[in-house]
Design an enzyme around this catalytic site. Structure first.
Site, PDB file in Angstrom:
ATOM      1  N   GLU A  16      12.677   2.385   2.551  1.00 49.74           N
ATOM      2  CA  GLU A  16      11.823   2.873   3.632  1.00 49.74           C
ATOM      3  C   GLU A  16      12.466   2.809   5.015  1.00 49.74           C
ATOM      4  O   GLU A  16      12.004   3.487   5.935  1.00 49.74           O
ATOM      5  CB  GLU A  16      10.515   2.069   3.653  1.00 49.74           C
ATOM      6  CG  GLU A  16       9.686   2.193   2.385  1.00 49.74           C
ATOM      7  CD  GLU A  16       9.221   3.613   2.135  1.00 49.74           C
ATOM      8  OE1 GLU A  16       8.743   4.261   3.085  1.00 49.74           O
ATOM      9  OE2 GLU A  16       9.352   4.088   0.991  1.00 49.74           O
ATOM     10  N   TYR A  26       1.018   5.497  -0.193  1.00 51.13           N
ATOM     11  CA  TYR A  26       0.199   6.676   0.096  1.00 51.13           C
ATOM     12  C   TYR A  26       0.963   7.977  -0.096  1.00 51.13           C
ATOM     13  O   TYR A  26       0.384   9.057  -0.060  1.00 51.13           O
ATOM     14  CB  TYR A  26      -0.343   6.609   1.531  1.00 51.13           C
ATOM     15  CG  TYR A  26       0.722   6.361   2.570  1.00 51.13           C
ATOM     16  CD1 TYR A  26       1.433   7.410   3.132  1.00 51.13           C
ATOM     17  CD2 TYR A  26       1.027   5.063   2.972  1.00 51.13           C
ATOM     18  CE1 TYR A  26       2.422   7.177   4.066  1.00 51.13           C
ATOM     19  CE2 TYR A  26       2.009   4.822   3.913  1.00 51.13           C
ATOM     20  CZ  TYR A  26       2.706   5.884   4.462  1.00 51.13           C
ATOM     21  OH  TYR A  26       3.695   5.641   5.384  1.00 51.13           O
ATOM     22  N   GLY A  27       2.282   7.893  -0.308  1.00 53.36           N
ATOM     23  CA  GLY A  27       3.111   9.077  -0.509  1.00 53.36           C
ATOM     24  C   GLY A  27       3.977   8.918  -1.741  1.00 53.36           C
ATOM     25  O   GLY A  27       3.482   8.669  -2.840  1.00 53.36           O
ATOM     26  N   SER A  28       5.287   9.013  -1.567  1.00 51.30           N
ATOM     27  CA  SER A  28       6.186   8.993  -2.723  1.00 51.30           C
ATOM     28  C   SER A  28       6.208   7.651  -3.448  1.00 51.30           C
ATOM     29  O   SER A  28       6.580   7.593  -4.626  1.00 51.30           O
ATOM     30  CB  SER A  28       7.606   9.372  -2.297  1.00 51.30           C
ATOM     31  OG  SER A  28       8.121   8.445  -1.365  1.00 51.30           O
ATOM     32  N   PHE A  53       0.844  -1.195   0.000  1.00 46.88           N
ATOM     33  CA  PHE A  53       0.000   0.000   0.000  1.00 46.88           C
ATOM     34  C   PHE A  53       0.879   1.245   0.000  1.00 46.88           C
ATOM     35  O   PHE A  53       1.700   1.449   0.893  1.00 46.88           O
ATOM     36  CB  PHE A  53      -0.911   0.009   1.229  1.00 46.88           C
ATOM     37  CG  PHE A  53      -1.821   1.206   1.307  1.00 46.88           C
ATOM     38  CD1 PHE A  53      -2.828   1.393   0.377  1.00 46.88           C
ATOM     39  CD2 PHE A  53      -1.675   2.141   2.326  1.00 46.88           C
ATOM     40  CE1 PHE A  53      -3.677   2.497   0.449  1.00 46.88           C
ATOM     41  CE2 PHE A  53      -2.516   3.241   2.417  1.00 46.88           C
ATOM     42  CZ  PHE A  53      -3.522   3.423   1.476  1.00 46.88           C
TER      43      PHE A  53
END
Length: 236
Positions: free
Chosen positions: A131, A55-57, A53
């Site tokens: 990450e 949601y940003g970059s 999932f």
């Protein structure tokens, strides 16, 4: 959008990579750590595939291979600039950045990517290296349920650990915009990150009210800054 590419260009700076920035109580993740985490995640993955999932970059720069992608909604989570402080990638010691994370409460619409079944290990390693750089991480991987047009999925994401010393949950929108309008690191500015995230979400028909307000506030702050010529900008 109020925030434009011109606003982003005003903040462009040539900043060298300062390298790993130590954080109290944290140490760099080793290859053995990455191997162990990757093996655990692959073993835990649902039998119908390993989905991630974003949601940003990761939406506009996934940096891993995928075989399918879908719009997805995660309930019980929302986007928030609450992971601090960034002294390297999009911030520096004088003007630290604050990173977007998935925090408890509300809902978040993003994108899920399915990793190729025959290359899970290589792609999970690429994802983890992107990450996670320190342990114990403030931003651990976890499995959450999401809803898609193709049905419900259990997916991998990275969510904020509120018990971490890096959790910043009390910034107002105005304070967050102050950071987004000024912070810059060797990968670029926080304004560039915000612009790319909001514009890609809008292209997919995803309107995030929180990010929309932040891009308006950030644009206003950049507009209020004195203009600098190219020589002054590169010298900053």
């Amino acid at each position: 959008m109020t925030l434009t590419a011109d606003h982003v260009a005003r903040l462009a700076r040539d900043i060298p990579d300062p390298g790993f920035q130590p954080v109290d109580g944290m140490v760099p993740i080793t290859q053995a750590d990455y191997d162990e985490i990757a093996a655990e995640l692959i073993a835990q993955a649902p039998k119908d595939g390993l989905w991630v999932f974003a949601y940003g970059s990761l939406i506009w720069n996934p940096d891993f291979d995928f075989t399918d992608k879908r719009i997805a909604r995660a309930r019980g989570w929302h986007r928030a600039f609450c992971l601090g402080w960034d002294y390297r990638f999009r911030g520096n010691r004088e003007q630290p950045g604050v990173m977007l994370a998935l925090d408890r409460g509300g809902s978040c619409t993003g994108v899920v990517y399915r990793l190729p079944d025959d290359a899970l290990d290589a792609n999970i390693h690429r994802l983890l290296r992107r990450e996670m750089s320190m342990r114990p991480t403030a931003f651990p991987p976890r499995w959450i349920p999401v809803e898609t047009d193709g049905g419900r999925l259990t997916v991998l994401t990275f969510a904020m650990n509120r018990k971490s010393g890096r959790y910043i949950g009390d910034l107002s929108d105005e304070q967050t915009a102050d950071v987004l309008a000024t912070a810059c690191g060797f990968r670029g500015s926080m304004a560039e990150y915000l612009f790319a995230t909001v514009s890609h979400l809008e292209e997919m028909g995803i309107h995030d009210r929180y990010l929309w307000r932040l891009q308006e506030l950030t644009a206003a702050r950049i507009e209020a800054m004195p203009q600098m010529d190219a020589a002054e900008t590169s010298a900053r």
